[in-house]
Design a protein around this motif. Sequence first.
Motif, PDB file in Angstrom:
ATOM      1  N   ARG A  44       2.178  -7.665  19.954  1.00 56.78           N
ATOM      2  CA  ARG A  44       0.889  -7.113  20.333  1.00 56.78           C
ATOM      3  C   ARG A  44       0.856  -5.597  20.187  1.00 56.78           C
ATOM      4  NH1 ARG A  44      -0.887  -8.227  26.234  1.00 56.78           N
ATOM      5  NH2 ARG A  44       0.389  -6.400  26.514  1.00 56.78           N
ATOM      6  N   LYS A  45       2.027  -4.950  20.185  1.00 57.95           N
ATOM      7  CA  LYS A  45       2.067  -3.492  20.096  1.00 57.95           C
ATOM      8  C   LYS A  45       1.480  -2.989  18.780  1.00 57.95           C
ATOM      9  CE  LYS A  45       6.057  -2.714  23.019  1.00 57.95           C
ATOM     10  NZ  LYS A  45       7.452  -2.292  23.052  1.00 57.95           N
ATOM     11  N   VAL A  46       1.717  -3.711  17.708  1.00 55.67           N
ATOM     12  CA  VAL A  46       1.256  -3.286  16.396  1.00 55.67           C
ATOM     13  C   VAL A  46       0.035  -4.126  16.031  1.00 55.67           C
ATOM     14  CG1 VAL A  46       1.877  -2.965  13.981  1.00 55.67           C
ATOM     15  CG2 VAL A  46       3.609  -2.743  15.757  1.00 55.67           C
ATOM     16  N   GLU A  47      -1.138  -3.606  16.339  1.00 56.33           N
ATOM     17  CA  GLU A  47      -2.356  -4.344  16.024  1.00 56.33           C
ATOM     18  C   GLU A  47      -2.971  -3.749  14.762  1.00 56.33           C
ATOM     19  OE1 GLU A  47      -5.078  -5.026  19.187  1.00 56.33           O
ATOM     20  OE2 GLU A  47      -3.481  -5.264  20.657  1.00 56.33           O
ATOM     21  N   LEU A  48      -2.957  -4.520  13.678  1.00 60.86           N
ATOM     22  CA  LEU A  48      -3.518  -4.093  12.404  1.00 60.86           C
ATOM     23  C   LEU A  48      -4.711  -4.973  12.058  1.00 60.86           C
ATOM     24  CD1 LEU A  48      -0.228  -3.729  10.332  1.00 60.86           C
ATOM     25  CD2 LEU A  48      -1.522  -1.907  11.411  1.00 60.86           C
ATOM     26  N   THR A  49      -5.650  -4.411  11.342  1.00 63.42           N
ATOM     27  CA  THR A  49      -6.766  -5.209  10.864  1.00 63.42           C
ATOM     28  C   THR A  49      -6.290  -6.056   9.688  1.00 63.42           C
ATOM     29  OG1 THR A  49      -7.484  -3.538   9.289  1.00 63.42           O
ATOM     30  CG2 THR A  49      -8.386  -3.390  11.525  1.00 63.42           C
ATOM     31  N   GLU A  50      -7.098  -7.032   9.320  1.00 61.72           N
ATOM     32  CA  GLU A  50      -6.743  -7.884   8.187  1.00 61.72           C
ATOM     33  C   GLU A  50      -6.594  -7.055   6.905  1.00 61.72           C
ATOM     34  OE1 GLU A  50      -5.970 -11.163   7.764  1.00 61.72           O
ATOM     35  OE2 GLU A  50      -5.813 -11.139   9.942  1.00 61.72           O
ATOM     36  N   ALA A  51      -7.477  -6.086   6.714  1.00 59.68           N
ATOM     37  CA  ALA A  51      -7.418  -5.241   5.516  1.00 59.68           C
ATOM     38  C   ALA A  51      -6.123  -4.429   5.494  1.00 59.68           C
ATOM     39  CB  ALA A  51      -8.622  -4.310   5.462  1.00 59.68           C
ATOM     40  N   GLN A  52      -5.712  -3.918   6.667  1.00 59.93           N
ATOM     41  CA  GLN A  52      -4.473  -3.143   6.743  1.00 59.93           C
ATOM     42  C   GLN A  52      -3.261  -4.029   6.457  1.00 59.93           C
ATOM     43  OE1 GLN A  52      -5.005  -1.632  10.713  1.00 59.93           O
ATOM     44  NE2 GLN A  52      -5.478   0.435   9.965  1.00 59.93           N
ATOM     45  N   LYS A  53      -3.288  -5.267   6.981  1.00 61.42           N
ATOM     46  CA  LYS A  53      -2.189  -6.198   6.730  1.00 61.42           C
ATOM     47  C   LYS A  53      -2.093  -6.515   5.241  1.00 61.42           C
ATOM     48  CE  LYS A  53      -2.363  -8.549  11.194  1.00 61.42           C
ATOM     49  NZ  LYS A  53      -2.684  -9.815  11.868  1.00 61.42           N
ATOM     50  N   LYS A  54      -3.240  -6.756   4.613  1.00 56.67           N
ATOM     51  CA  LYS A  54      -3.240  -7.087   3.188  1.00 56.67           C
ATOM     52  C   LYS A  54      -2.746  -5.912   2.346  1.00 56.67           C
ATOM     53  CE  LYS A  54      -6.685 -10.708   3.290  1.00 56.67           C
ATOM     54  NZ  LYS A  54      -7.985 -11.167   2.865  1.00 56.67           N
ATOM     55  N   GLU A  55      -3.152  -4.702   2.709  1.00 57.25           N
ATOM     56  CA  GLU A  55      -2.712  -3.516   1.975  1.00 57.25           C
ATOM     57  C   GLU A  55      -1.213  -3.309   2.136  1.00 57.25           C
ATOM     58  OE1 GLU A  55      -2.888  -0.124  -0.436  1.00 57.25           O
ATOM     59  OE2 GLU A  55      -4.196  -1.864  -0.204  1.00 57.25           O
ATOM     60  N   ALA A  56      -0.695  -3.498   3.363  1.00 60.43           N
ATOM     61  CA  ALA A  56       0.741  -3.361   3.597  1.00 60.43           C
ATOM     62  C   ALA A  56       1.509  -4.411   2.790  1.00 60.43           C
ATOM     63  CB  ALA A  56       1.044  -3.504   5.084  1.00 60.43           C
ATOM     64  N   LYS A  57       0.994  -5.634   2.758  1.00 54.56           N
ATOM     65  CA  LYS A  57       1.636  -6.707   1.988  1.00 54.56           C
ATOM     66  C   LYS A  57       1.608  -6.383   0.503  1.00 54.56           C
ATOM     67  CE  LYS A  57       2.903 -11.153   1.330  1.00 54.56           C
ATOM     68  NZ  LYS A  57       3.775 -11.117   0.190  1.00 54.56           N
ATOM     69  N   ARG A  58       0.492  -5.859   0.007  1.00 53.65           N
ATOM     70  CA  ARG A  58       0.375  -5.505  -1.409  1.00 53.65           C
ATOM     71  C   ARG A  58       1.407  -4.439  -1.777  1.00 53.65           C
ATOM     72  NH1 ARG A  58      -1.593  -1.769  -4.647  1.00 53.65           N
ATOM     73  NH2 ARG A  58      -2.328  -0.461  -2.956  1.00 53.65           N
ATOM     74  N   LEU A  59       1.525  -3.414  -0.950  1.00 50.83           N
ATOM     75  CA  LEU A  59       2.485  -2.341  -1.226  1.00 50.83           C
ATOM     76  C   LEU A  59       3.926  -2.855  -1.160  1.00 50.83           C
ATOM     77  CD1 LEU A  59       0.801   0.566   0.749  1.00 50.83           C
ATOM     78  CD2 LEU A  59       0.852   0.231  -1.725  1.00 50.83           C
ATOM     79  N   TYR A  60       4.194  -3.732  -0.185  1.00 50.30           N
ATOM     80  CA  TYR A  60       5.532  -4.317  -0.082  1.00 50.30           C
ATOM     81  C   TYR A  60       5.851  -5.136  -1.326  1.00 50.30           C
ATOM     82  CZ  TYR A  60       9.225  -7.506   1.227  1.00 50.30           C
ATOM     83  OH  TYR A  60      10.374  -8.237   1.226  1.00 50.30           O
ATOM     84  N   ASP A  61       4.910  -5.990  -1.736  1.00 50.95           N
ATOM     85  CA  ASP A  61       5.129  -6.829  -2.921  1.00 50.95           C
ATOM     86  C   ASP A  61       5.347  -5.985  -4.168  1.00 50.95           C
ATOM     87  OD1 ASP A  61       4.907  -9.087  -1.405  1.00 50.95           O
ATOM     88  OD2 ASP A  61       2.856  -9.575  -2.028  1.00 50.95           O
TER      89      ASP A  61
END
Length: 171
Positions: A44-61
């Motif tokens: 719960r400490k790290v609350e990201l929006t769906e767009a932020q999660k997708k962007e983080a996943k894209r950069l990781y990939d």
Amino acid sequence: MSVLVTCNQCGASYTAQAGHVNRAKKIGANLYCGRACAGLAHRRKVELTEAQKKEAKRLYDQAYRAARAAELKAKKRAAYMANREVNHVKAKIWRSQNMHKHVAYCRRPEYREYKAEYDRRHLAKKHYGTFAEVALMLRQVEQTIAEKSSYNERHAMNGNINKAQTRRRAL
């Protein structure tokens, strides 16, 4: 010695050892009734929006693929080769079903213009190597001359007018 404590995640009361409670107070840590509540509180400490999660996943990939390009290519090749006949048949069927789209795309004026320029550059590199740019400029100059001059002017410059008469007179 046990102490009655309230879980910081779910609010339930539970008993904990006094040493654990004192250590948590000393370092400013929260106390939880179990691993499930501790995990939920951590997430719960790290609350990201769906767009932020997708962007983080894209950069990781993107970073993952760049770091392991050769390994991934080898895996894909091995998977393809394992089912080579099946994949070949599937690709042939897909190509035959979508050929009309490809033909329509190739007939578009923008593509034809792009392809003509691409082919000019490719053939210049193939035939002239490091002098490809010079060959392209020379071709452009020749085209400009052809556009600006008339048929008679061009053939007179090349000595192509009255060739038969010129040869007869030279004898």
